[in-house]
Design a protein around this motif. Structure first.
Motif, PDB file in Angstrom:
ATOM      1  N   CYS A  55       0.841  -1.212   0.000  1.00  0.00           N
ATOM      2  CA  CYS A  55       0.000   0.000   0.000  1.00  0.00           C
ATOM      3  C   CYS A  55       0.869   1.252   0.000  1.00  0.00           C
ATOM      4  CB  CYS A  55      -0.926   0.011   1.209  1.00  0.00           C
ATOM      5  SG  CYS A  55      -2.116  -1.317   1.157  1.00  0.00           S
ATOM      6  N   SER A  56       1.908   1.241   0.850  1.00  0.00           N
ATOM      7  CA  SER A  56       2.779   2.416   0.925  1.00  0.00           C
ATOM      8  C   SER A  56       3.469   2.653  -0.413  1.00  0.00           C
ATOM      9  CB  SER A  56       3.853   2.230   1.995  1.00  0.00           C
ATOM     10  OG  SER A  56       3.277   1.737   3.173  1.00  0.00           O
ATOM     11  N   ILE A  98       1.227   4.360  -2.771  1.00  0.00           N
ATOM     12  CA  ILE A  98       1.075   5.781  -2.425  1.00  0.00           C
ATOM     13  C   ILE A  98       2.300   6.595  -2.853  1.00  0.00           C
ATOM     14  CG2 ILE A  98       0.884   7.429  -0.503  1.00  0.00           C
ATOM     15  CD1 ILE A  98      -0.795   5.222   0.928  1.00  0.00           C
ATOM     16  N   THR A  99       3.523   6.108  -2.502  1.00  0.00           N
ATOM     17  CA  THR A  99       4.702   6.920  -2.847  1.00  0.00           C
ATOM     18  C   THR A  99       4.924   6.948  -4.360  1.00  0.00           C
ATOM     19  OG1 THR A  99       6.243   5.080  -2.554  1.00  0.00           O
ATOM     20  CG2 THR A  99       5.901   6.522  -0.664  1.00  0.00           C
ATOM     21  N   LEU A 142       2.561   6.917  -6.700  1.00  0.00           N
ATOM     22  CA  LEU A 142       1.635   7.911  -7.253  1.00  0.00           C
ATOM     23  C   LEU A 142       2.118   9.331  -6.929  1.00  0.00           C
ATOM     24  CD1 LEU A 142      -1.843   6.281  -6.548  1.00  0.00           C
ATOM     25  CD2 LEU A 142      -0.611   6.459  -8.723  1.00  0.00           C
ATOM     26  N   PHE A 143       2.564   9.493  -5.678  1.00  0.00           N
ATOM     27  CA  PHE A 143       3.081  10.801  -5.266  1.00  0.00           C
ATOM     28  C   PHE A 143       4.262  11.207  -6.151  1.00  0.00           C
ATOM     29  CE2 PHE A 143       6.522  12.788  -2.689  1.00  0.00           C
ATOM     30  CZ  PHE A 143       5.958  14.041  -2.514  1.00  0.00           C
TER      31      PHE A 143
END
Ligand SMILES: Nc1ncnc2c1ncn2[C@@H]1O[C@H](COP(=O)(O)OP(=O)(O)O)[C@@H](O)[C@H]1O
Ligand SMILES: [Mg+2]
Lengths: 252, 351
Positions: A233-234, A237-238, A240-241
């Motif tokens: 999951c992390s 997120i990173t 996409l960021f």
């Protein structure tokens, strides 16, 4: 599509070649984890007894692998602040490829750098008495790959938003050190005060340290599957960021 | 090939590029000439899709730089003002990586790279790491890199900045060779007048973000304004000084005026002579000096010499682009120190 893969390969290849040619950097980057492992590991180990039956040096070994990944990956990513000032990067950004392609190529490059270091540390692990099995080695490699991808993406995302070299210092102070100290690399999570335990939950490196400790020493707070899930999951997120930051990044 | 209409870029309060309009034709070498901080690099960055214009538009080979940046990129090659080759890789590796990025077909790749390395004279040094290259070699490698995908348009941003005079001259040779062999449209920026004069078919003078004149170097030199009278529409062109000998010193006053009137009449009858005047305080007593301003000195000087009395000696001068630039800006040149900390750090030939 083929072109995209070729471009990703080209950017990765560049990073890899540059890494191999900067031998002093490879040696230097191995030195810090060794200091921790042997000085801090032995020093604190001689006066600390853990509630679990394992010596402190072995106990922090998975933590030191994570530390090495945290430092190498985030530094590598944040280095883009430099890169953008006077480097190759501008000439890459004017090529007919997407920013996402550049991002993935760079992230894979950073990941490779971190993984080379992980392999060297794995060998050093043999000398302090870590016993590996085929499964545990595969697990360590898998977790390390995810963590280094995750953190390189984070470093690149943050670095691409910064415009000055003070930005680099900020990333070191407010990202790299908290990621390391909160990860449980140096202490077990079991007897922590609530506020500290609460903070460790938000550090993705926590789950990597936990998973690595699980595979090397059989000691863990969470289940291996749970660790992997949170790491995945992390990473999403990173990534996409990072991609979003790259798309918005000013070229000049 | 390139159409630019009212292209404008504002950084906070600075108008870096102020409503620039230009048409650049296929196959021409167009020079953007102006002092540091004039806005040349900003124009190039906008055309290369690296910087979004504040307003205005531009098309390269029919593709809009804002709406169709991917197509524009396929059509252009660029050499940046600051070094942008990878100094940890060899020259060959630099080109190879870019051939991947530009999707050069694999069967042509190696041949194209070799051909370009030969064009810029780096074939023998292709396996050396770029760190060991001189500033000029590095810049040439970047030119080769910009050509890897056979672009239609090439941008050269200050291609000789920071090079020593010898490397500069040899860089000019390479650029001229490139024009001949690759047959592409080139936009070159520079703050060296001589460079623009040598290399460019047409020149756009730029100062404080505005284009103040566009023409061929020859035409621009003709347009130089006579500074002594303040008319803006009169251009003095080339200057010739004719020295006539006074035949008999006994009655110099009379002889002088006779020679003067006669020759001035003759000279004034030519269309290409803009202006004739007598030098007021001639230093040498036995000579009469006439100063004339003419068009096209090379063609017309022989005609003049055939028509007037025997001339003792001649001096002539042609205006340089420096004079032209000075005239257009009336000396109000907005020069800035070159770059910030990073840019200075990144200069060629400085370790
Ligand atoms: N990124 C930027 N932010 C703010 N001002 C800028 C930036 N880039 C250029 N400028 C300013 O825009 C003007 C034109 O700069 P530039 O295009 O680099 O000039 P030149 O290439 O002709 O020397 C200068 O005043 C410069 O300081
Ligand atoms: Mg410039």
């Amino acid at each position: 599509m083929v072109n995209n893969f070729l471009s990703i390969y080209a950017i990765w290849l560049r990073e890899f070649k540059v890494y191999l040619r900067e031998r002093s950097r490879i040696i230097g980057s191995l030195f810090t984890p060794l200091l921790w492992l042997f000085i801090v590991g032995s020093g604190i180990g001689s006066s600390t007894t853990l509630s679990i039956d394992v010596n402190y040096q072995k106990f922090i070994f998975p933590g030191i692998i994570s530390m090495s990944i945290i430092f190498t990956s985030v530094f590598y990513g944040a280095y883009i602040i430099w890169d953008r000032k006077f480097d190759f990067l501008k000439s890459v950004m004017v090529a007919p490829i997407t920013r996402e392609t550049i991002f993935i190529g760079k992230t894979l490059g950073g990941m490779t750098n971190s993984m080379i270091q992980v392999f060297m540390l794995l060998i050093i692990g043999l000398f302090i008495g870590i016993e590996y099995s085929l499964i545990s080695v595969l697990q360590i490699i898998f977790v390390s790959i995810i963590l280094s991808f995750l953190l390189t993406a984070l470093g690149l995302g943050l670095g691409s938003r910064m415009h000055s070299l003070e930005g680099f210092q900020m990333i070191v102070t407010f990202v790299v050190f908290p990621l390391f100290f909160l990860s449980g690399a140096l202490y077990p999570l079991d007897n922590l005060p609530d506020w500290l335990l609460f903070l460790t939950i938000f550090d993705p490196a926590t789950y990597a340290v936990d998973a690595l400790r699980n595979s090397t020493l059989g000691i863990a707070t969470y289940s291996f599957e749970f660790d992997l899930l949170l790491l995945f999951c992390s990473t999403i997120i990173t990534t996409l960021f990072g991609m979003l930051s790259f798309r918005k990044m000013r070229a000049v | 090939m390139i159409i630019i209409k009212n292209l404008t870029k504002k950084f906070d309060k600075i108008m870096a590029v102020d409503h620039v309009s230009l048409d650049i034709h296929k196959g021409e070498v167009f020079g953007l000439l102006g002092p540091n901080g004039a806005g040349k690099t900003t124009i190039v960055h906008m055309l290369a899709t690296l910087l979004k214009p504040t307003s205005g538009m531009a098309e390269i080979n029919g593709y809009n730089i804002v709406k169709d940046p991917a197509k524009v990129r396929k059509n252009i090659g660029i050499v940046f003002q600051a070094p942008s080759s990878d100094d940890m890789l060899t020259g060959f590796e630099n080109l190879k990586i870019h051939s991947y990025l530009y999707g050069v077909p694999s069967d042509l790749r190696i041949d194209r790279i070799k051909e370009l390395l030969k064009l810029v004279g780096l074939y023998e040094r292709k396996d050396d790491i770029v760190k060991k290259y001189s500033g000029g070699m590095r810049r040439r490698l970047e030119i080769a890199r910009g050509l890897i995908h056979k672009p239609k348009v090439m941008f050269l941003d200050e291609p000789t900045l920071g090079l020593d005079p010898n490397s500069r001259k040899s860089m000019w040779d390479y650029i001229q060779k490139l024009v001949k062999e690759e047959k592409i449209t080139i936009i070159l920026t520079t703050h060296y007048m001589e460079e623009a004069d040598t290399l460019c078919d047409r020149i756009g003078f730029i100062n404080k973000g505005k284009i103040i004149a566009i023409d061929t170097p020859e035409q621009l030199k003709r347009m130089i304004k006579n500074n002594s009278d303040n008319t803006t529409d009169k251009y003095i062109g080339d200057t010739i000084k004719l020295y006539f000998k006074v035949p008999d010193a006994r009655d110099s006053q009379l002889n002088n005026s006779h020679i003067l009137t006669k020759n001035i009449e003759i000279l004034k009858s030519f269309k290409f002579v803009k202006k004739v005047e007598q030098e007021k305080e001639s230093e040498i007593k036995k000579l009469v000096v006439l100063i004339l301003h003419v068009d096209n000195i090379n063609h017309n000087l022989p005609i003049i010499l055939k028509s007037v009395d025997k001339v003792e000696s001649i001096e002539f001068s042609q205006p340089t682009l420096d004079d032209v630039f000075y005239t257009f800006t009336q000396g109000k040149i907005a020069e800035e120190p070159e770059g910030g900390f990073m840019e200075r750090y990144a200069q060629y030939d400085k370790k």
